[in-house]
Design a protein around this motif. Structure first.
Motif, PDB file in Angstrom:
ATOM      1  N   MET A   1      26.144   2.814 -24.607  1.00  0.00           N
ATOM      2  CA  MET A   1      25.464   1.297 -24.658  1.00  0.00           C
ATOM      3  C   MET A   1      25.502   0.807 -23.242  1.00  0.00           C
ATOM      4  SD  MET A   1      27.384  -0.276 -28.299  1.00  0.00           S
ATOM      5  CE  MET A   1      26.465  -1.471 -27.783  1.00  0.00           C
ATOM      6  N   GLN A   2      25.929   1.073 -22.279  1.00  0.00           N
ATOM      7  CA  GLN A   2      26.828   0.987 -20.896  1.00  0.00           C
ATOM      8  C   GLN A   2      26.647   1.676 -19.827  1.00  0.00           C
ATOM      9  OE1 GLN A   2      30.390  -0.122 -20.346  1.00  0.00           O
ATOM     10  NE2 GLN A   2      30.221  -0.706 -17.874  1.00  0.00           N
ATOM     11  N   GLY A   3      25.653   1.592 -18.950  1.00  0.00           N
ATOM     12  CA  GLY A   3      25.765   2.242 -17.676  1.00  0.00           C
ATOM     13  C   GLY A   3      26.081   1.787 -16.214  1.00  0.00           C
ATOM     14  N   SER A   4      25.592   2.003 -15.327  1.00  0.00           N
ATOM     15  CA  SER A   4      25.963   1.943 -14.508  1.00  0.00           C
ATOM     16  C   SER A   4      26.078   0.048 -13.693  1.00  0.00           C
ATOM     17  CB  SER A   4      25.736   2.706 -13.291  1.00  0.00           C
ATOM     18  OG  SER A   4      24.274   2.883 -12.713  1.00  0.00           O
ATOM     19  N   GLY A   5      24.424   0.177 -14.433  1.00  0.00           N
ATOM     20  CA  GLY A   5      24.021  -0.725 -14.285  1.00  0.00           C
ATOM     21  C   GLY A   5      24.496  -2.273 -14.947  1.00  0.00           C
ATOM     22  N   GLY A 164      26.585  -6.057 -14.670  1.00  0.00           N
ATOM     23  CA  GLY A 164      26.178  -4.277 -13.007  1.00  0.00           C
ATOM     24  C   GLY A 164      26.205  -5.692 -11.700  1.00  0.00           C
ATOM     25  N   ILE A 165      26.392  -6.785 -11.900  1.00  0.00           N
ATOM     26  CA  ILE A 165      26.985  -7.303 -10.719  1.00  0.00           C
ATOM     27  C   ILE A 165      28.090  -6.373  -9.245  1.00  0.00           C
ATOM     28  CG2 ILE A 165      25.892  -9.081 -11.224  1.00  0.00           C
ATOM     29  CD1 ILE A 165      28.355 -10.742 -11.191  1.00  0.00           C
ATOM     30  N   VAL A 169      30.054 -10.817  -6.216  1.00  0.00           N
ATOM     31  CA  VAL A 169      29.190 -11.858  -6.836  1.00  0.00           C
ATOM     32  C   VAL A 169      30.259 -12.534  -8.566  1.00  0.00           C
ATOM     33  CG1 VAL A 169      27.900 -12.339  -8.119  1.00  0.00           C
ATOM     34  CG2 VAL A 169      27.491 -10.614  -6.275  1.00  0.00           C
ATOM     35  N   GLY A 170      30.523 -11.437  -9.138  1.00  0.00           N
ATOM     36  CA  GLY A 170      31.335 -11.680 -10.232  1.00  0.00           C
ATOM     37  C   GLY A 170      32.532 -13.359  -9.481  1.00  0.00           C
ATOM     38  N   ILE A 171      33.665 -12.711  -8.313  1.00  0.00           N
ATOM     39  CA  ILE A 171      34.539 -13.195  -8.510  1.00  0.00           C
ATOM     40  C   ILE A 171      34.012 -14.474  -7.851  1.00  0.00           C
ATOM     41  CG2 ILE A 171      35.779 -13.550  -5.828  1.00  0.00           C
ATOM     42  CD1 ILE A 171      36.915 -10.860  -6.299  1.00  0.00           C
TER      43      ILE A 171
END
Length: 564
Positions: A1-5, A164-165, A169-171
């Motif tokens: 379900m989850q890739g690197s992006g 994937g950001i 940016v998440g911080i």
């Protein structure tokens, strides 16, 4: 379900949609709570009007943080069932805090109009030099600021998994969220958002292991087959002194409870002393379920993905969630992880703000500042400290969350502040000089012990693993030696110096009902206390749990008589 992006397809839409709704609710809580910010007491401890269920949830949610939701599952993923020992010291320590600290701290701080620990220390220890308040305020700013940064790192890690950001940016996004609703609503926003978030956390750590269990049963055999027997050993495969120090390190985590002000402030903000027991029951049930659930999540991640297949162990919890649950449900569960981070970060940011505004600015620079000015300055400082914490989070973004919290925040506060909190409530002989020395020794030891293996290794003096006792001692969790040295320093220096002359009067507050203390057998409140009523009336009939805060606001002239 989850890739690197990040998350793709329908799952990504559901998860991000749930997050968006969640954040809107949080900002709504902050906007609504901003209506109640009439005084700095309201901003810092909610005017002592927060009920027991909300307080119990808030006390746990504020402490558990990204350390519980991402860190403990990561610890279980890396170390196995020894991660269950994270609760070994925490459960009894939190019970001790509710039983031995909560009521005494709640009664005394209301009587003397203290809304922060440094102000409480100054009054209880009779320190008219300002040194106790100054030292404790600096320690709070240092370690609570680091604590906020740790939560923002956790938020950035989770947002990276979801979208994937880039981590930075998440911080920034996580920092803006925390600063935003703490800036708007202060303690009211923090307590009620913690209640909302705590309910999600509790549901998540019940639901996720149950769903995993229905798919694969208990994970222990699978963990042993996948990763080896050491991960199904309660000592992590260690024996002898190595096992003793491993268990001791986990147990020592509980020593941090009395020294962490974002936990203690929950005791100060509860609406009534008699509600402490119910709040404690709520908090203990919350803790028991959450710690077991968090460790199980890490073990199920091993069983499902295999050992070392997740490069960053902090991603174990979100990866398992996305694997097991449909998008909408995954969004709710992952909102729980973000909830824990936000609920700790907002609480810690608020404590750091109070150290600057109430203890430094109001205590030293402008004792006549009005409540309206203090609330305004509190918001400015919240913004400034929040921005500094975001910068710290960026610098520390590659440090594991579990280590970042325990070594650079929780441990420092526990070693520096904890012994003084306990001693001021239970030991008449403690002195201001002993408290100051204890804080300095505790904070310094925690910082130095964290770096000790690196320093000894650099100069060739690090003991080999074969020297089990010395290697275990050097590598044991630093809060254990730091707390011990802090306590020894407190006792020795206090015995060599003079305690406050009126200490017996102060202890009367701890041993009597609040109304009896204020009534004072017809003589009024104690000399060091404030008047009980809005108009200086000490008749217990007019004393409510928030009267002292309201009296302070009334004295400032911020409210007109017809607005009370």
């Amino acid at each position: 379900m989850q890739g690197s992006g990040g998350i793709a397809g329908d799952a990504g839409v559901w998860v991000l949609g749930t997050f968006t709704l969640y954040l809107v609710v949080l900002l709504g809580i902050g906007l609504y709570s901003s209506r109640f910010m009439d005084s700095v007491g309201d901003y810092v401890i909610g005017g002592r009007q927060i009920g027991p269920v909300v307080t119990g949830f808030s006390e746990r949610a504020s402490e558990m943080s990204g350390w519980l939701t991402l860190g403990v599952p990561a610890n279980a993923y890396n170390a196995g069932i020894i991660a269950f020992l994270n609760g070994l010291g925490m459960v009894p320590a939190d019970l001790f805090a509710w039983a031995a600290i909560a009521k005494r701290l709640r009664k005394y701080t209301e009587l003397v109009r203290s809304v922060t620990l440094p102000t409480f220390f100054e009054t209880r220890l009779g320190d008219d030099t300002g040194r106790v308040k100054a030292v404790s305020a600096v320690i709070l700013m240092l370690f609570e600021g680091g604590y906020v940064g740790a939560q923002i790192v956790a938020a950035g890690t989770l947002l990276q998994v979801l979208t994937g950001i880039e981590p930075w940016v998440g911080i920034v996004v996580g920092g803006v969220i925390v600063i935003g609703y703490t800036f708007l609503g202060g303690y009211f926003a923090v307590a009620w958002s913690d209640y909302f978030q705590g309910a999600i956390i509790l549901a998540a750590f019940i639901a996720l292991p149950v769903i995993a269990f229905t798919n694969m049963g208990l994970p222990f055999d699978e963990v042993a087959a996948t990763a080896g027997g050491s991960l199904t050993s309660i000592t992590g495969g260690a024996t002898g002194w190595a096992a003793v120090f491993a268990v001791l390190g986990y147990a020592a985590i509980g020593l941090g409870v009395p020294g962490n002000p974002h936990v203690m402030v929950r005791f100060m903000g509860i609406d009534r002393v008699e509600n402490v027991r119910l709040a404690a029951l709520v908090a203990q049930l919350f803790m028991f379920v959450a710690y077991i659930g968090a460790a199980l999540v890490g073990l199920y991640a091993i069983a499902m993905f295999g050992e070392a297949s997740i490069a960053n162990a902090d991603n174990a919890m979100p990866r398992l969630t996305l694997e097991l649950l449909p998008g909408a449900v995954a969004g709710i569960v992952l909102a729980a992880a973000l909830a824990a981070m936000m609920s700790s970060a907002d609480s810690q940011l608020l404590v750091a703000t109070s150290a600057v505004v109430e203890d430094v600015y109001h205590g030293f620079l402008d004792r006549d500042a009005s409540e309206a000015e203090l609330v305004r300055y509190s918001r400015y400082v919240t913004f400034g400290l929040g921005a500094a914490s975001v910068a710290f989070a960026y610098l520390a973004k590659n440090t594991p969350i579990y280590t970042l919290v325990l070594d650079y925040a929780w441990g420092g506060l526990g070693a520096a502040i904890g012994p003084t909190v306990i001693a001021t409530l239970w030991w008449k002989r403690v002195t201001a000089e002993g408290s100051i020395a204890s804080m300095i020794v505790g904070a310094s030891t925690m910082i130095l012990w964290t770096q000790l293996p690196t320093v000894l290794g650099a100069v060739g003096l690090m003991p080999p693993e074969s020297a089990e006792f010395w290697y275990g001692l050097v590598t044991v969790y630093g809060l254990f030696p730091a707390f011990v040295l802090s306590v020894v320093t407190l006792v020795v220096v206090s015995l060599l110096t003079e305690p406050p002359s009126d200490v017996d009067d102060h202890f009367d507050v701890f041993d009597k009902p609040f109304s009896a203390v204020v009534a004072g057998d017809g003589d009024g409140a104690p000399d060091y206390a404030t008047d009980g009523g809005l108009d200086g009336d000490t008749d217990p009939k007019v004393v409510t749990e928030a009267d002292n805060i309201r009296a302070h606001v009334a004295a400032s002239g911020y409210w007109d008589d017809d607005e009370r």
